[in-house]
Enzyme design. Structure first.
Site, mmCIF file in Angstrom:
data_model
loop_
_atom_site.group_PDB
_atom_site.id
_atom_site.type_symbol
_atom_site.label_atom_id
_atom_site.label_comp_id
_atom_site.label_asym_id
_atom_site.label_seq_id
_atom_site.Cartn_x
_atom_site.Cartn_y
_atom_site.Cartn_z
ATOM 1 N N ASP A 1 0.865 -1.151 0.000
ATOM 2 C CA ASP A 1 0.000 0.000 0.000
ATOM 3 C C ASP A 1 0.914 1.216 0.000
ATOM 4 O O ASP A 1 2.059 1.125 0.404
ATOM 5 C CB ASP A 1 -0.816 -0.078 1.289
ATOM 6 C CG ASP A 1 -1.742 1.081 1.432
ATOM 7 O OD1 ASP A 1 -2.352 1.448 0.426
ATOM 8 O OD2 ASP A 1 -1.838 1.613 2.541
ATOM 9 N N ASP B 1 -1.344 -0.728 6.071
ATOM 10 C CA ASP B 1 -1.524 -0.261 7.430
ATOM 11 C C ASP B 1 -2.971 0.070 7.740
ATOM 12 O O ASP B 1 -3.315 0.342 8.860
ATOM 13 C CB ASP B 1 -0.660 0.961 7.676
ATOM 14 C CG ASP B 1 -1.040 2.105 6.773
ATOM 15 O OD1 ASP B 1 -1.714 1.824 5.755
ATOM 16 O OD2 ASP B 1 -0.679 3.241 7.061
ATOM 17 N N ASP C 1 -6.708 -2.233 3.624
ATOM 18 C CA ASP C 1 -5.741 -3.243 3.199
ATOM 19 C C ASP C 1 -6.035 -4.594 3.822
ATOM 20 O O ASP C 1 -5.353 -5.567 3.540
ATOM 21 C CB ASP C 1 -4.322 -2.824 3.609
ATOM 22 C CG ASP C 1 -3.948 -1.479 3.044
ATOM 23 O OD1 ASP C 1 -4.289 -1.239 1.882
ATOM 24 O OD2 ASP C 1 -3.349 -0.677 3.768
#
Lengths: 969, 351
Positions: free
Chosen positions: A293, A664, A668
């Site tokens: 990410d 995080d 995700d």
């Protein structure tokens, strides 16, 4: 596998066929299950505790006008929840009221998406609009005595629903072991069938003649089965019972090591890495794809205003920081109109809330990091945003206060890519529209006649530096124009259908004929060491995919700045976009073609795909896209949704790649769950994001070392299995053995557990089995052929050989390793002496007798030399003349030579530097994404002891089968 | 979370200070174990090391091999197979019938001593193709019963030779005891003098003292319809039935020797020994063979060239390998740890 052991254990109970004492299987089995059950129970208990903590968190709810404190688990749909500042939102909520007179409530969604900026939530005019849900886990921040009605509870929350069902994650090693176990099983079945038939034939032709055995004339119907089943039991030792449990223990130990690892501790916040899934750590070394990410993972999500371009002048180009640019400061103090307007837009055109603390300093709470950066920068340039009081905004320019009344806020949406604010100068009464936004959203709307080319060039220039750019513009509005528009805006805002779209349309009507003021360039700082780390990992052969919700340009810039893709001459970016199937298809084919052509060149080719095209590609051109995914080492996917992230992971997994997902935020979660290894960045607040990259990378580099360690551990474990199986002392030796995995760590050089290493070990163990067997029966022939003695000699032979095998395979000896290897050997003797001293045991005095015989020691030495000589020679030969990359690095390291080419890893920043030595060694292991037998004689000793055992077993536990074995041989 | 958590939006210079105490408190305790930084020695296989190991091994092994071989050669051994010779010529077509009949099975053999043999000379009988390790056979015994008179009924594992038809326990029970070897040997020298065989102390002391009870007496032994092997004197306790004790130390291999007794006089080269033996034991059903063995011992035990030859082979092989490695090393030296062998360094377009 468990079923297999259960079957074996049950067969053992059938005394007709069992060749050994049932206790020899049941004892370890029970012990092992007890151990693993204890471990599971402990895990469950911890989970229960943390669940309980979350469920029992106290929440204020309002019932019949009074506030009650209840536990979070008791919240029901329809409850009114009262939250105070900084409370965590316990469930999905609809905002009903807030302490703020405007009904604004700010929430932080870091737990969801990693973004630490504040998001505004308004009290909805009619309590409609699902937009106003405060998602679970969001923190209600600032002025938030919110009265909130619960709209969903527990697992029905959005988060709960989007979580999906996590699959159990099997590691590659697990999978491989399962496969190998299967292979062993098949082999075993073949052996059993062959020997079973031979045994039956022998029994019918020969054994019936052995009068002293007194075979009954007629056997039961299952008589034919008895011998094969007996062989099966003998062979069952090929698959050690303990393998599963020892694996588990070893894994949790690695996880602990990760937890303990100093180098993975974030220096800034002291939050440690934590391995939640203990089972998968050894897989870290086998990752081939890393999906990451962007926000908060690669970047710090901490924006800093760096440069600007106002009315034809670049500020900050010289020293890289506009705030200290003397020229800009001069322009500010001299009162240049453009600059002042520019600063005003920076200071006002936002949704930032200034908070004045008691000592007079002002801090800002912002929805977006960009805005905060701008406001702060403006403040540094003497345009201080002092206060926001209702609709009035106070700013101070060079200590002279200016007040504006905010009339309307035209909010930022990702489609409009700009936000505007309409303010009225309290003194002059002028109405001004202030806008800021992406270049493509602002520049085309400049008033006719203004030269936007210079601005576009500035944007271009900044973008190439990897800075985020914002164009600032303004326009003075006529009173009538505004009044007219305001009505429409109000209408659109309160419409129930297509509200967003309508608002956007209305906004469009106002946002035109801008006077462009300038371009602000903001740096989204990368995490420390990210570019270096990515470079290193890419060299290590890992493939990187960046999945982000950001727009294409930003994503590409970030990718460039963190070495994701190389800049033009070396790298090449291929775009796949398009809104229709045809376009996407054409694009995809073009890219694929390029990929195929360039795949042979040492050129970095990356493709960039946006969410829309991805959707189409995944739906209609899955095959082509898969091929693309395999070909390309780097990919950037922008504007992707959480579920698309997960789909991508799945796609890669379906091609048998090991994937690691780093993220995080809540969006995700799906991806992390889907991936073989999910690295969640814990903590999720503020600065801790800074440690993300080091943290996750550190994890990878740190643990690839362990991979081999786990294998080593099996080895030692097996070494002790004979002890375990040997005689009466199962539990005792098992406990000693259990400590070995802990002891054996830090062995560098990665190895892969794969079929060819397996075959190597199989061959070696076969060889050793033959050596031990032949030497034993020949040196203990004739008058020395006493069953207990011979079995003890063979067993000691196995132990000795194994100690030496482990020693040979161990790359790094710490004191613990010495204890493990030689202690094991000593332990074997001690235990057997003790057992030999017990008059009631079958092997009473055996060990003492043996140890007094010179021939015993002579035989041991012979076994060791005969078994190890060829192995050592072969290994030496491979090591020196057919060395693998690992070997070379080992050699280089030990000889103190330069570790060369890894030199380019050296300029790494802080915490990674410490990782260097292990990193350099672990590097090559990931070099080849295919399972290449880097070290084909890796210590997968699954079979190591298998063969010795099967014969040993028969030997020690006697029985004809053994002798038949020899006979058959 | 709590308000002192630093967040970028909180801003202000105070945030850094707020984190300071946290950082310290959360830092894991340092230990070399948890940080995997224990001092380690990491040997690698350098040519020097490997070659000297091989040389060392060969230098140690070859002398040991020679010594062992000499020790084995020093052992004087007389092996005499008699399973065919002790069947009268007219019965040789039906050996099994002969051995199961009641005929006189006395048989006289002559042995010549090839070399001087100094006492003690061990007398063994050797059986071939006798599976004392057969599963049914080897478990058919009861150690409890042998150990103490109170456990006479512990015959659970002894089937099918556990109790008499009437149900009284057989002591010692089981197939092993039942099939006790029953050939006997008597030695006379050429001049007619007896060569005494000492049958005391042929079993393991530990067995006599711990495994076979001093006050356990045989009962109901060999009383069934099928007679296996030797009978036992019911007035002698098991702990003194040394033939039985020796026999019950089952052999791991189908070819084995068991100690019959010791001759405690020296034999001269060329001495002729007359052996009067009772050929009672049935090895004919399963084509087993019987041998009488007289042997001296060395420090390594009986005559067994294997160890010596194996040592010489291994030593020689190591020497050979060492030479080969030296040659390879000289002819084609290879720098250890030369980075240029790393594949990615060879890749010209590489990084």
């Amino acid at each position: 596998m468990n079923q297999y052991f259960l079957l074996i254990a049950c067969l053992q109970l059938w005394s007709l066929i069992t060749p050994v004492n049932p206790a020899s299987t049941w004892g370890p089995l029970i012990f092992i299950f007890a151990v693993s059950a204890t471990k599971e129970a402990w895990d469950d208990y911890n989970r229960y505790l943390s669940d309980k903590k979350a469920n029992e968190k106290e929440v204020w709810i309002v019932r019949q006008g009074t506030k009650n404190l209840i536990q979070a688990q008791d919240i029901r749909v329809g409850n009114l929840v009262w939250l105070r500042e900084n409370d965590e939102v316990p469930c999905d909520l609809v905002l009903l009221g807030a302490a703020d007179p405007q009904g604004i409530c700010y929430v932080e969604t870091a737990a969801l998406d990693g973004e630490t900026d504040l998001k505004t939530r308004l009290i909805p005019p009619a309590c409609v609009g699902i937009d106003f849900e405060l998602l679970h886990k969001i923190k209600a921040r600032a002025h938030a005595h919110a009265h909130i009605s619960t709209i969903a509870s527990c697992n029905e929350t959005k988060l709960g629903m989007s979580r999906g069902i996590p699959e159990p994650k099997l590691t590659a090693v697990d999978a491989m072991i399962d496969k190998l176990t299967g292979a062993i099983f098949v082999f075993q079945i073949v052996v059993v069938i062959v020997l079973g038939i031979a045994g039956n034939v022998w029994k019918d032709t020969e054994a019936r003649k052995l009068w002293y055995v007194r075979y009954p004339k007629e056997g039961p119907w299952y008589e034919l089965l008895v011998i094969p089943l007996r062989f099966e039991l003998l062979c069952s030792i090929m698959i050690p019972i303990s393998i599963k449990v020892s694996l588990d223990l070893v894994k949790s130990l690695y996880a602990k090591f990760i937890d303990w690892d100093d180098q993975m501790v974030d220096l800034e916040t002291g939050i440690r890495s934590h391995a939640a899934n203990t089972a998968i750590s050894e897989d870290l070394g086998q990752v081939e794809y890393i999906l990451t990410d962007k926000t908060g993972t690669l970047t710090e999500n901490k924006m800093i205003f760096k440069r600007c371009f106002v009315s034809g002048t670049f500020y900050g180009n010289d020293n890289g920081d506009a705030l200290t640019d003397a020229e800009l400061l001069r322009a500010v103090s001299s009162g240049s109109t453009d600059v002042i307007r520019f600063l005003k837009v920076m200071a006002i055109c936002n949704t930032v809330i200034p908070v004045q603390s008691k000592n007079g300093s002002i801090s800002y709470k912002a929805q977006s990091q960009d805005e905060e950066a701008l406001v702060r920068a403006a403040a540094r340039l003497h345009m201080v945003f002092v206060n926001k009081n209702g609709n009035f905004v106070d700013i101070k320019f060079n200590a002279s206060p200016i007040q504006y009344e905010v009339l309307d806020i035209l909010e930022f949406t990702s489609d409009r890519k700009r936000m505007s604010i309409v303010v009225k100068d309290s003194q002059s009464g002028k109405i001004i529209l202030l806008s800021k936004g992406a270049d493509e959203a602002i520049l085309p709307h400049a008033y006719t006649g203004q030269q936007v080319r210079t601005y576009a060039e500035a944007v271009e220039q900044y973008a190439q530096l990897g800075l985020r750019t914002l164009c600032l513009a303004w326009r003075e509005l006529e009173d009538e124009e505004y009044q007219e528009w305001a009505v429409m805006f109000k209408e659109a805002n309160s419409s129930l259908v297509d509200r967003e779209w309508r608002v956007a349309e209305v906004c469009q009507r106002l946002e035109h004929d801008f006077e462009i003021l300038g371009v602000a360039a903001i740096e989204d700082r990368l995490q420390d060491g990210v570019p270096e780390t990515i470079e290193t990992l890419r060299k290590a052969g890992l493939n990187f995919w960046m999945l982000t919700g950001d727009k294409q340009n930003t994503a590409i810039q970030i990718a460039l700045s963190c070495n994701f893709v190389s800049p033009e001459p070396k790298g090449q970016l291929l775009m796949i976009n398009g809104k229709t199937e045809d376009e996407v298809c054409r694009n995809l084919e073009r890219v694929l073609l390029t990929m195929r052509i360039t795949s042979s060149e040492p050129k970095d080719v990356a493709f960039v795909i946006d969410g829309w095209a991805l959707e189409i590609a995944l739906k209609h051109y899955r095959k082509a896209f898969t091929e693309l995914a395999i070909l390309s080492r780097t990919a950037i996917c922008c504007r992707v949704t959480p579920s698309q992230k997960a789909q991508l992971v799945e796609l890669l997994k379906s091609c048998d790649y090991r994937t690691l997902a780093i993220g995080d935020g809540g969006n995700d979660v799906r991806m992390i769950q889907q991936a073989d290894i999910g690295v969640g960045i814990s903590g999720r607040e503020g600065l801790q994001a800074a440690r993300a990259a080091d943290y996750s990378i550190g994890r990878v580099s740190g643990t690839s070392l362990f991979n081999s360690v786990s294998l080593m551990a099996y080895n030692v474990f097996y070494t002790s299995v004979p002890v375990l199986v040997s005689v009466l002392d199962k539990d005792l030796s098992e406990t000693t053995v259990m400590q070995h995995p802990q002891i054996l760590f830090y062995c560098q050089a990665g190895r892969l557990l794969n079929p060819s290493t397996f075959a190597g070990w199989f061959g070696r163990s076969l060889f050793h089995a033959i050596v031990v067997f032949l030497i034993t029966i020949h040196s203990y022939a004739f008058e020395k052929s006493e069953m207990e003695e011979v079995s003890m000699v063979a067993l000691s032979g196995c132990i000795w050989l194994q100690a030496f095998v482990v020693a040979l395979e161990t790359n790094s000896f710490t004191i613990l390793q010495h204890i493990a290897i030689w202690g094991n050997l000593v332990g074997f003797y001690v235990i057997n002496w003790i057992v030999s001293a017990l008059p009631s045991s079958g092997m009473y005095t055996i060990m003492f007798r043996l140890c007094r015989q010179p021939s015993y020691w002579i035989t041991m030495i012979l076994i060791v030399a005969g078994g190890m000589g060829p192995v050592l020679a072969l290994k030496y030969f491979r090591y020196t003349y057919r060395s693998s990359k690992i070997n070379i690095l080992q050699q280089a390291e030990r000889l103190g030579g330069p570790i060369l080419s890894l030199g380019n890893i050296e300029p790494q920043s802080r915490s990674l530097e410490k990782d260097l030595s292990p990193l350099s060694i672990s590097l090559p292991k990931n070099r080849n994404p295919v399972y290449e037998p880097l070290l084909s004689d890796s210590p997968n000793s699954t079979r190591r002891s298998g063969v010795p055992f099967d014969f040993f077993q028969s030997q020690s536990r006697l029985s004809s089968s053994y002798s038949r074995n020899c006979k058959d041989n | 979370m709590n308000s002192n958590t630093p967040s970028s939006s909180a801003g202000g210079p105070g945030s850094a200070d707020a984190t300071a105490p946290r950082r310290n408190s959360k830092r894991p305790k340092y230990s070399r174990f948890t940080q995997q930084e224990l001092p380690a020695c990491k040997p690698i296989l350098t040519p020097k090391w490997v070659i000297s190991t091989f040389l060392l091994v060969s230098f140690i092994f070859i002398p040991i091999g020679i010594v062992s071989l000499f020790a084995s050669r020093d052992v004087v051994e007389i092996v005499h197979g008699y399973e065919t010779e002790c069947i009268p010529l007219n019965s040789r077509n039906d050996k099994v019938g002969f051995i199961q009949s009641d005929q006189d099975k006395t048989c006289i053999r002559t042995l010549t001593v090839p070399k001087d043999m100094s006492q003690p000379i061990y007398v063994y009988y050797q059986l071939d193709n006798f599976y004392q390790n057969h599963r049914r056979y080897v478990r058919s015994r009861s150690d409890q019963q042998l150990r103490s008179p109170g456990n006479a009924r512990e015959t659970g594992s002894c089937s099918p030779e556990d109790t008499t038809v009437s149900g009284t326990p057989i002591v010692p029970c089981g197939l092993i005891a039942w099939s006790l070897f029953n050939d006997t040997y008597h030695f006379t020298s050429n001049n007619g003098g007896q060569i005494p065989i000492n049958k005391r102390g042929i079993s393991w002391q530990s067995d006599r003292e711990r495994k076979f009870g001093r006050n356990v007496y045989p009962s109901n032994f060999q009383n069934g319809t099928l007679i296996g092997g030797a009978r036992l004197n019911e007035s002698i306790p098991l702990s003194e039935q040394e033939d039985l004790i020796v026999w019950m130390r089952t052999a791991a291999l189908p070819t084995f020797r068991k100690l019959y007794g010791k001759i405690e006089v020296n034999l001269r080269q060329g001495d002729v020994i007359n052996v009067t033996l009772q050929n009672n034991y049935n090895t004919y059903s399963f084509n087993g063979r019987k041998k009488l063995v007289l042997s001296t011992t060395s420090w390594l035990g009986g005559k067994n060239d294997f160890v010596g030859i194996a040592y010489l082979t291994v030593g020689g092989l190591c020497f050979f390998l060492a030479i080969v490695f030296v040659l390879i090393y000289l002819i084609k030296p290879r720098q250890l740890g030369d980075p240029s062998y790393l594949s990615w360094n060879r890749n010209p377009g590489g990084h």
